[in-house]
Design a protein around this motif. Structure first.
Motif, short mmCIF file in Angstrom:
data_model
loop_
_atom_site.label_atom_id
_atom_site.label_comp_id
_atom_site.label_asym_id
_atom_site.label_seq_id
_atom_site.Cartn_x
_atom_site.Cartn_y
_atom_site.Cartn_z
N ARG A 75 0.83 -1.21 0.00
CA ARG A 75 0.00 0.00 0.00
C ARG A 75 0.87 1.26 0.00
NH1 ARG A 75 -5.33 -1.15 2.21
NH2 ARG A 75 -6.09 -2.80 0.85
N THR A 76 1.97 1.23 0.72
CA THR A 76 2.87 2.38 0.74
C THR A 76 3.52 2.59 -0.61
OG1 THR A 76 3.28 2.03 3.11
CG2 THR A 76 4.83 3.45 1.93
N ALA A 77 3.95 1.53 -1.27
CA ALA A 77 4.54 1.64 -2.61
C ALA A 77 3.53 2.22 -3.59
CB ALA A 77 5.02 0.28 -3.09
N GLU A 78 2.29 1.74 -3.52
CA GLU A 78 1.23 2.28 -4.38
C GLU A 78 1.05 3.78 -4.14
OE1 GLU A 78 -3.56 1.59 -5.16
OE2 GLU A 78 -2.68 0.98 -3.24
N LEU A 79 1.03 4.17 -2.88
CA LEU A 79 0.88 5.58 -2.52
C LEU A 79 2.03 6.42 -3.06
CD1 LEU A 79 -0.58 7.85 -0.96
CD2 LEU A 79 0.70 7.10 1.07
N LEU A 80 3.26 5.98 -2.84
CA LEU A 80 4.42 6.73 -3.32
C LEU A 80 4.39 6.91 -4.83
CD1 LEU A 80 7.25 5.10 -1.18
CD2 LEU A 80 6.28 7.41 -0.90
N LEU A 81 4.09 5.84 -5.55
CA LEU A 81 4.06 5.93 -7.01
C LEU A 81 2.97 6.86 -7.51
CD1 LEU A 81 4.78 2.18 -7.83
CD2 LEU A 81 6.33 4.14 -8.18
N ALA A 91 4.08 10.52 -6.82
CA ALA A 91 5.07 10.94 -7.81
C ALA A 91 4.43 11.18 -9.17
CB ALA A 91 6.19 9.90 -7.91
N GLU A 92 3.59 10.25 -9.61
CA GLU A 92 2.96 10.37 -10.93
C GLU A 92 2.05 11.58 -11.01
OE1 GLU A 92 -0.34 8.03 -13.58
OE2 GLU A 92 1.00 6.82 -12.34
N GLN A 93 1.20 11.77 -10.01
CA GLN A 93 0.23 12.86 -10.05
C GLN A 93 0.89 14.23 -9.95
OE1 GLN A 93 -3.36 12.49 -7.74
NE2 GLN A 93 -3.36 10.26 -7.98
N ASN A 94 2.14 14.27 -9.51
CA ASN A 94 2.85 15.54 -9.37
C ASN A 94 4.06 15.65 -10.30
OD1 ASN A 94 1.50 17.08 -7.09
ND2 ASN A 94 1.62 14.99 -6.30
N ALA A 95 4.18 14.72 -11.25
CA ALA A 95 5.28 14.72 -12.23
C ALA A 95 6.64 14.80 -11.54
CB ALA A 95 5.10 15.85 -13.24
N VAL A 96 6.80 14.00 -10.49
CA VAL A 96 8.03 13.98 -9.70
C VAL A 96 8.81 12.71 -10.03
CG1 VAL A 96 8.90 13.75 -7.34
CG2 VAL A 96 7.08 15.38 -7.83
N GLN A 97 10.10 12.85 -10.24
CA GLN A 97 11.01 11.73 -10.44
C GLN A 97 11.80 11.54 -9.14
OE1 GLN A 97 10.99 9.92 -13.31
NE2 GLN A 97 9.28 11.27 -13.81
N PRO A 98 12.34 10.35 -8.91
CA PRO A 98 13.11 10.14 -7.68
C PRO A 98 14.22 11.17 -7.46
CG PRO A 98 12.68 8.04 -8.73
CD PRO A 98 12.19 9.12 -9.68
N ASP A 99 14.88 11.62 -8.52
CA ASP A 99 15.94 12.62 -8.37
C ASP A 99 15.41 13.99 -7.94
OD1 ASP A 99 17.92 10.81 -8.94
OD2 ASP A 99 18.25 11.51 -11.00
N ASP A 100 14.10 14.21 -8.06
CA ASP A 100 13.48 15.47 -7.62
C ASP A 100 13.17 15.47 -6.13
OD1 ASP A 100 13.34 16.26 -10.34
OD2 ASP A 100 11.34 15.39 -10.57
N ILE A 101 13.23 14.30 -5.50
CA ILE A 101 12.78 14.16 -4.11
C ILE A 101 13.93 14.46 -3.14
CG2 ILE A 101 11.78 12.61 -2.40
CD1 ILE A 101 10.57 11.04 -4.80
N ALA A 102 13.71 15.45 -2.29
CA ALA A 102 14.72 15.82 -1.29
C ALA A 102 14.70 14.86 -0.11
CB ALA A 102 14.49 17.26 -0.81
#
Length: 125
Positions: free
Chosen positions: A22-28, A31-42
């Motif tokens: 459930r946490t993985a689903e939430l994270l993905l 990220a998708e809904q906000n056009a965020v890539q892992p390198d964008d995450i502080a």
């Protein structure tokens, strides 16, 4: 600009596999809904309601390949009216979106936490 993106989900039981999936689903979705890539995450802060202790939800970030994203877990406050079996996330990410354009993601039973944000359509431009 660094923006905070909030999210939460619920699980049916204190089970490591369910918490991680459930946490993985939430994270993905966050990220998708906000056009965020892992390198964008502080960084990402995870909290668990007091009735969950089977695993660290931050492990879900590693399982989806977010190896270099700093993560930490904490315990949610144990208040009488708190939502049980809940994983909350606060993701800090680089974004050109305004605060009103950020899409906060609430899944499963966690929709009740911020129905105002779930029902709100993003305002672009």
């Amino acid at each position: 600009m660094i923006r905070g993106i909030r999210g939460a989900t619920t699980v049916t039981q204190d089970d490591a596999d369910e918490i991680l999936s459930r946490t993985a689903e939430l994270l993905l979705q966050m990220a998708e809904q906000n056009a965020v890539q892992p390198d964008d995450i502080a960084s990402i802060l995870f909290t668990l309601s007091p009735d969950l202790r089977a695993t660290f939800p931050a492990e879900a970030a590693r399982k989806i390949g977010w190896k270099y994203v700093p993560v930490i877990c904490a315990r949610e406050l144990d208040v009488p009216h708190g939502l049980p079996k809940t994983v909350r996330v606060l993701m800090h990410a680089e974004s050109n979106r305004s605060p009103r354009e950020i899409r906060h993601v609430y899944l499963e039973g966690a929709v009740v936490l911020r129905e105002d944000l779930v029902a709100e359509e993003p305002q672009r431009g």
